[in-house]
Motif scaffolding. Structure first.
Motif, PDB file in Angstrom:
ATOM      1  N   LYS B 158      37.776  39.480  42.712  1.00  0.00           N
ATOM      2  CA  LYS B 158      39.550  39.666  42.208  1.00  0.00           C
ATOM      3  C   LYS B 158      39.936  38.238  41.406  1.00  0.00           C
ATOM      4  CE  LYS B 158      42.321  40.604  45.577  1.00  0.00           C
ATOM      5  NZ  LYS B 158      43.146  41.913  46.864  1.00  0.00           N
ATOM      6  N   GLU B 159      39.857  37.931  41.796  1.00  0.00           N
ATOM      7  CA  GLU B 159      40.964  36.728  41.424  1.00  0.00           C
ATOM      8  C   GLU B 159      40.133  35.696  40.565  1.00  0.00           C
ATOM      9  OE1 GLU B 159      43.735  36.962  42.416  1.00  0.00           O
ATOM     10  OE2 GLU B 159      43.694  37.785  43.962  1.00  0.00           O
ATOM     11  N   LEU B 160      39.320  36.172  40.023  1.00  0.00           N
ATOM     12  CA  LEU B 160      38.079  34.854  38.954  1.00  0.00           C
ATOM     13  C   LEU B 160      38.745  35.741  37.569  1.00  0.00           C
ATOM     14  CD1 LEU B 160      34.300  35.023  40.665  1.00  0.00           C
ATOM     15  CD2 LEU B 160      36.989  33.584  41.219  1.00  0.00           C
ATOM     16  N   ASP B 161      38.445  34.853  36.936  1.00  0.00           N
ATOM     17  CA  ASP B 161      38.929  35.044  34.900  1.00  0.00           C
ATOM     18  C   ASP B 161      38.734  36.192  34.113  1.00  0.00           C
ATOM     19  OD1 ASP B 161      41.048  33.309  35.896  1.00  0.00           O
ATOM     20  OD2 ASP B 161      38.627  31.336  34.003  1.00  0.00           O
ATOM     21  N   TYR B 162      36.457  36.700  35.191  1.00  0.00           N
ATOM     22  CA  TYR B 162      36.175  37.563  34.258  1.00  0.00           C
ATOM     23  C   TYR B 162      37.250  39.073  34.649  1.00  0.00           C
ATOM     24  CZ  TYR B 162      33.372  39.545  38.169  1.00  0.00           C
ATOM     25  OH  TYR B 162      32.815  39.186  39.342  1.00  0.00           O
ATOM     26  N   VAL B 163      37.548  39.040  35.783  1.00  0.00           N
ATOM     27  CA  VAL B 163      37.923  40.014  36.424  1.00  0.00           C
ATOM     28  C   VAL B 163      39.012  40.467  35.743  1.00  0.00           C
ATOM     29  CG1 VAL B 163      38.518  41.541  38.421  1.00  0.00           C
ATOM     30  CG2 VAL B 163      36.929  40.035  38.375  1.00  0.00           C
ATOM     31  N   LYS B 164      40.589  38.764  35.874  1.00  0.00           N
ATOM     32  CA  LYS B 164      41.209  39.162  35.230  1.00  0.00           C
ATOM     33  C   LYS B 164      41.176  39.060  33.902  1.00  0.00           C
ATOM     34  CE  LYS B 164      43.546  36.223  38.728  1.00  0.00           C
ATOM     35  NZ  LYS B 164      43.812  34.592  38.117  1.00  0.00           N
TER      36      LYS B 164
END
Lengths: 316, 267
Positions: B158-164
């Motif tokens: 959830k902290e990875l860029d694609y999720v953000k």
């Protein structure tokens, strides 16, 4: 100190939740304890009297708080079948199960860890692969089946022990040992297999570290590097597995006591379930879960004491 | 052959052989599974009865074949229940975090305090024995491990860029959770499912052995073991065969799980 208090608090929370899960589960039961105790042709007045005596008509939260109050004074309820306090029944059967658990634990540590070390030492060469394969099979064998096979080999073919039954330690210590060794082996086998794997993996992880290469390049031989340097570090993670092993041993003895007809806690539990003595089942489930929570708490503490790094990480 | 694939292949071969046996038993068994034959009691393994006969003169191989249906069925349904509920719980817990996560993980931890067989026994004692309740009990018993594994995957992702990125674009939480994150954290869940299948087979056998699982006339390997134990002096083969098949099936799924993990770690 703060870390330990936090862990203590977490343990109490877990215990409380274990209590709640158990209470709620036994609330769902179809049927009514008063009815099942009296039988179907009981009279209405009889039923009302017993229900009032057992407090079945009280609202849920009253019953819950009464139950919890009882638990804190060591009152686990009263068995329906024996009309004896559940705690008394459990304490009565405890010596057999504790003896079994201790014997199994000794076997697991004395056989599992050395085999794990040997298997790690040989790494990907034949003895290592062989031990890994055997441990893989050991984890797949159901303990009650290995129990049956042990009875067949040592009880019937070789006649070394008479299978089944139990002689109290106070009466005949050697006899007690003889009646418990096979079940202890059956309980220990799957856990021996899994501790071999953990030890092997843990050591092989350590072997990748620079300090091992340094020690080896200084001319120390592999055996002394393993035993004097690697083992100390590799055994720390294995301590955390001991909680799982404890659960395995207790779970295993529930089934194995049945195989060997040993009068322990596990057999009492199975009897309670088959006779639908639900207060007894509830009390025992709770008791066993409580033991596991406490064991895990102490393992956690030991782990923190041995490895100061964990304390630091948790503080930060 | 690639060395890192050896676990995977052992697993696949073992499971395929046993699954083939299960499929064949749907249409054909060498002998009747239920018919009693007093003349052929306790016959040792022979060309006619490959695994011998039992106390009623029934062919052990035929009963093993029928029993494999129960083992596969219980394993499949129980793992489905456990993985669906476990993944759902773990995903919510890991994705939303905070107090929800705290509460869910506490409950999951407390469930783990029960030795899994104890948890299953507790549910069976409350809801009663039989095929359906055995499956539910084993399914519930496997929820905590799925929930934990899923949660840790979600917490990482959830902290990875694609999720953000997806969040900024206004993609709904539900879609992010199950269309974006879940496919990326699937492989440890598959490993857990394979191991869970093995555990379900063991648990069913143990419950049935104790008389608290599958009830006759449904065939079960665990039940066969408890029946055979009484006759072990006259027909040891009867007590050996079910245990061997339980072990092989469990072994197959353990190897498969290890094999999938090996491949993931190689990547």
């Amino acid at each position: 100190m703060f870390v330990y208090l936090k862990k203590l608090f977490a343990m109490f929370l877990t215990v409380l939740l274990v209590l709640l899960i158990t209470f709620v589960t036994f609330e769902i039961i179809p049927g009514n304890p008063a009815l099942s105790r009296l039988g179907v042709d009981a009279q209405e007045s009889q039923y009302e009297a017993l229900a009032a005596e057992l407090g079945l008509n009280d609202p849920l939260e009253i019953r819950l708080s009464r139950w919890l109050k009882g638990l804190f004074t060591g009152d686990l309820g009263i068995s329906m079948r024996y009309s004896v306090p559940v705690s008394e029944l459990i304490l009565d059967r405890l010596p057999v199960t504790i003896s079994l658990a201790v014997m199994a634990l000794v076997l697991i540590v004395l056989i599992g860890i050395p085999l794990g070390i040997v298997s790690a030492k040989y790494g990907e060469r034949l003895p290592g692969i062989l031990i890994t394969l055997i441990s893989q099979i050991g984890m797949a064998i159901p303990s009650f089946w290995s129990g049956i096979i042990l009875i067949y080999i040592f009880g019937i073919v070789l006649r070394w022990v008479s299978p089944g039954g139990f002689v109290p330690w106070s009466q005949d210590a050697y006899g007690a040992f003889k009646s418990l060794i096979l079940p202890a082996v059956a309980i220990a086998l799957p856990s021996i297999a899994s501790i071999i794997r953990y030890t092997r993996n843990s050591i092989m992880d350590q072997m990748k570290n620079d300090y091992v290469q340094l020690a080896l390049s200084k001319g120390l031989n592999l055996n002394s590097v393993l035993l004097r340097h690697v083992l100390k570090n590799a055994l720390i993670p294995i301590i955390t597995v001991l909680g799982m092993i404890a659960a395995n041993i207790l779970g295993g003895s529930i089934v194995i006591e049945q195989v060997f007809t040993l009068p322990g806690v596990g057999r009492l539990l199975i009897n309670a379930i088959t006779t639908r003595d639900l207060p007894l089942v509830q009390g025992m489930v709770l008791y066993i879960a409580f033991i596991i929570v406490v064991i895990n708490f102490f393992i956690d503490i030991i782990y923190t004491v041995i490895d100061p790094r964990i304390r630091l990480v948790q503080r930060g | 052959m690639n060395k890192s694939r050896i676990n995977l292949w052992i697993g696949i071969v073992l499971i395929s052989v046993l699954m083939l046996m299960m499929v064949v038993s749907l249409f054909y068994t060498p002998f009747s599974v239920t018919e009693i034959n007093r003349l052929e009691r306790f016959e040792p393994p022979s060309a006619r009865h490959l695994l011998g006969t039992d106390n009623f003169g029934r062919d052990v191989l035929s009963r093993i074949m029928k029993g494999s249906q129960t083992a596969f069925f219980v394993g499949l349904v129980a793992v489905s229940i456990g993985s669906i509920l476990g993944v759902l719980i773990g995903a919510i817990s890991g994705y939303f975090g905070g107090i929800v996560d705290e509460i869910i993980m506490r409950i999951v931890d407390s469930m783990m305090a029960f030795p899994s067989i104890l948890l299953a026994l507790m549910f069976v004692s409350v809801f009663g024995v039989g095929l359906r309740n055995t499956i539910i009990a084993i399914g519930i018993m496997s929820i905590p491990s799925f929930a934990r594994i899923t949660r840790s995957g979600f917490v990482q992702h959830k902290e990875l860029d694609y999720v953000k990125n997806a969040k900024i674009k206004g993609v709904s939480n539900l879609r992010i959770m199950f269309r974006h994150i879940l496919p990326n954290v699937l492989s440890p869940i598959v490993v857990a499912a394979s191991m869970g299948f093995a555990n379900a087979v063991l648990a069913e056998a143990a419950l049935s052995y104790l008389g608290l699982g599958i009830q006759p006339p449904n065939p079960s390997w665990g039940k066969m073991l408890s029946e055979s134990q009484v006759f072990i002096t006259v027909g040891p083969w009867y007590a050996i065969a079910p245990g061997v098949f339980i072990t092989l099936l469990v072994l197959g799924f353990n190897f498969l799980g290890d094999g999938i993990r090996d491949i993931r770690e190689k990547r």
